[in-house]
Design a protein around this motif. Structure first.
Motif, short mmCIF file in Angstrom:
data_model
loop_
_atom_site.label_atom_id
_atom_site.label_comp_id
_atom_site.label_asym_id
_atom_site.label_seq_id
_atom_site.Cartn_x
_atom_site.Cartn_y
_atom_site.Cartn_z
N MET A 41 -11.90 -38.86 17.71
CA MET A 41 -13.36 -38.38 17.55
C MET A 41 -13.50 -37.34 16.58
N TRP A 42 -14.83 -37.52 16.00
CA TRP A 42 -15.05 -36.62 14.80
C TRP A 42 -16.40 -36.23 14.80
N TRP A 43 -17.11 -35.46 13.92
CA TRP A 43 -18.42 -35.17 14.01
C TRP A 43 -18.66 -34.98 12.66
N ASP A 44 -20.15 -35.09 12.25
CA ASP A 44 -20.94 -34.73 11.09
C ASP A 44 -22.13 -33.91 11.15
N GLN A 100 -18.42 -45.74 16.13
CA GLN A 100 -19.61 -45.48 17.21
C GLN A 100 -20.21 -44.09 17.03
N ARG A 101 -21.39 -43.93 16.75
CA ARG A 101 -21.90 -42.43 17.08
C ARG A 101 -22.34 -42.72 18.51
N LEU A 102 -21.50 -41.51 19.12
CA LEU A 102 -21.93 -41.27 20.71
C LEU A 102 -23.03 -40.45 20.92
N ALA A 103 -23.57 -39.59 20.39
CA ALA A 103 -24.61 -38.96 20.45
C ALA A 103 -24.97 -37.96 19.09
N TRP A 152 -19.03 -38.72 16.89
CA TRP A 152 -18.47 -40.30 16.58
C TRP A 152 -17.12 -40.69 17.37
N ALA A 153 -16.75 -41.67 17.33
CA ALA A 153 -15.57 -41.97 18.02
C ALA A 153 -15.18 -43.32 17.36
N ALA A 154 -13.75 -43.66 17.58
CA ALA A 154 -13.27 -44.92 17.17
C ALA A 154 -11.93 -45.18 18.01
#
Length: 453
Positions: free
Chosen positions: A360-363, A317-320, A265-267
């Motif tokens: 950026m971060w992830w889950d 926004q979910r990038l991938a 994700w990113a913002a």
């Protein structure tokens, strides 16, 4: 799919005076260390003795024999012998490209071996092991009875924590694989100490290089592949390829991969506090103005945390997204571009503010093969979202080469690409090209795979 590395040169003219965010690229003052020196015998003038030793060595070389100097040095407690060794060690090598030379070592160095050796030290594993948010998610996913009677493959087992959890969750057999010899040795000791050596087998080796797994014969495969493969920026470390290999080679049809899904994700980010603090720090170093280094310093992404909610300038926004059960070695990278992912970006500003970059971060989610969703239950979820509880992963801050003033509802649009590192494929490189308020912005960033505390 893709990888990215960043360029950044900050426009700090509109930065505010508040400075509280810590940045990983700030200069760190070394701790003062007291060096204790042993007292030397007052009866020997060591400076004069050193001159005498070298004079004797020089005379011996002219005579074509160094035996006299060597014998005399041994009679003086070995001091001359040490000087002789030092003199020969300082002599320039005539075979700079030989295997024993430093350049020879560089030419034959193995980045993969170096990567695994980094994990020999148990301290490298501590940040993840002590991350309560992460370990709680795994513990909830691997609840007692959740893996009853199953055969499990733990990819990149490290010190074996997930293997222990899998055994406690009812797994009949756990095969724990890691390329670090030191980690495997520690894992075996830990398994024995917990009385689980009858169900957990630790195997040393990169999973991609293994031709067979202990306890599996006649084409047998495992029921579950699990791995804590996620790294900085999600993909740094390159372990996604090892998981893909394990899924294709060792997982039976319909088997589970844990976690099941991961998303990046990113913002949009307002980052004036961190950049102002960096400017002030670099402007006074040992009495010198080092601020000219700032333009280069902020080209490197940093792991950090938000200090204010207002630093988020857009909705996320979910990038991938990757569904791990669908991973395959030949599809981890796009064949045409060599990228992990090519991600369109469209972030809408929620208010008027200056845009400094991206956060950026992830889950990750554990659905146990979809069973939890089928039962109407929520899957287990881990995230290092900026507004979530603290995790050792923190967030990844990518500062742009220049900041841009946005109005409410302005769109930041473009593309972000994720690729393996060009010099070390276990690094993650991120490149981006975006347009914000009519201004084009391009940058490239490299995220190191090395674990950090």
């Amino acid at each position: 799919m893709g990888n990215v590395r960043a360029a950044a040169t900050a426009n700090l003219s509109e930065a505010s005076t508040s400075a509280s965010a810590s940045a990983s690229w700030l200069p760190v003052r070394p701790r003062r260390v007291v060096v204790q020196r042993g007292s030397q015998p007052s009866s020997i003038n060591w400076d004069r003795w050193e001159l005498i030793v070298y004079a004797r060595l020089e005379a011996a070389e002219k005579e074509g024999s160094g035996s006299g100097a060597d014998e005399e040095s041994q009679g003086q407690g070995g001091a001359a012998a040490a000087a002789s060794t030092s003199a020969s060690a300082c002599a320039p090598s005539s075979a700079a490209s030989s295997p024993s030379s430093f350049s020879g070592h560089l030419a034959t160095s193995d980045l993969t071996a170096a990567y695994f050796r980094r994990w020999d030290d148990p301290a490298a594993h501590q940040p993840a092991l002590q991350d309560r948010l992460l370990t709680s998610a795994w513990r909830e996913a691997l609840a007692p009875g959740s893996l009853e009677g199953k055969t499990v493959l733990d990819v990149g087992c490290g010190l074996g924590m997930l293997s222990l959890m899998a055994a406690k969750a009812g797994a009949a057999r756990v095969i724990a694989v890691d390329g670090s010899a030191g980690a495997c040795d520690s894992a075996r000791r830990i398994v024995r100490a917990n009385g689980l050596e009858d169900r957990i087998t630790v195997v040393h080796g990169a999973v991609e290089s293994l031709r067979e797994l202990p306890g599996l014969a006649g084409g047998q495969k495992v029921d579950v592949v699990l791995s804590g493969w996620m790294g900085a920026g999600l993909l740094a470390g390159g372990m996604i390829n090892g998981v893909a290999h394990a899924v294709k080679t060792w997982l039976k049809p319909g088997g589970m991969v844990l976690p099941d899904r991961v998303s990046l994700w990113a913002a949009a980010l307002e980052d004036r506090d961190a950049l102002l603090e960096a400017k002030e720090s670099w402007s006074r170093v040992a009495g010198f103005d080092m601020s000219a280094a700032l333009a280069q310093a902020i080209k490197h992404p940093r792991r950090d945390v938000l200090t204010r909610k207002s630093q988020l300038l857009s909705a996320p926004q979910r990038l991938a997204e990757w569904r791990t059960a669908d991973l395959a070695p030949d599809t981890v990278l796009d064949a045409a571009t060599g990228a992990y992912a090519r991600c369109p970006i469209q972030l809408t500003a929620v208010r008027e503010e200056r845009l400094f970059g991206l956060v950026m971060w992830w889950d990750a989610m554990w659905t146990l093969g979809g069973a939890l969703e089928g039962e109407g239950k929520s899957p287990v979820r881990f995230t290092n979202h900026p507004l979530s509880s603290a995790s050792h992963y923190q967030q990844l801050m990518l500062d742009f080469p220049k900041s841009v003033r946005l109005a409410a509802d302005d769109v930041v649009g473009g593309e972000l690409v994720l690729r393996p590192g060009s010099t070390d494929p276990r690094d993650l490189e991120i490149s981006l090209e975006v347009v914000a308020a009519g201004t084009g912005i391009a940058g490239s960033y490299r995220i190191s795979h090395l674990p950090t505390a």
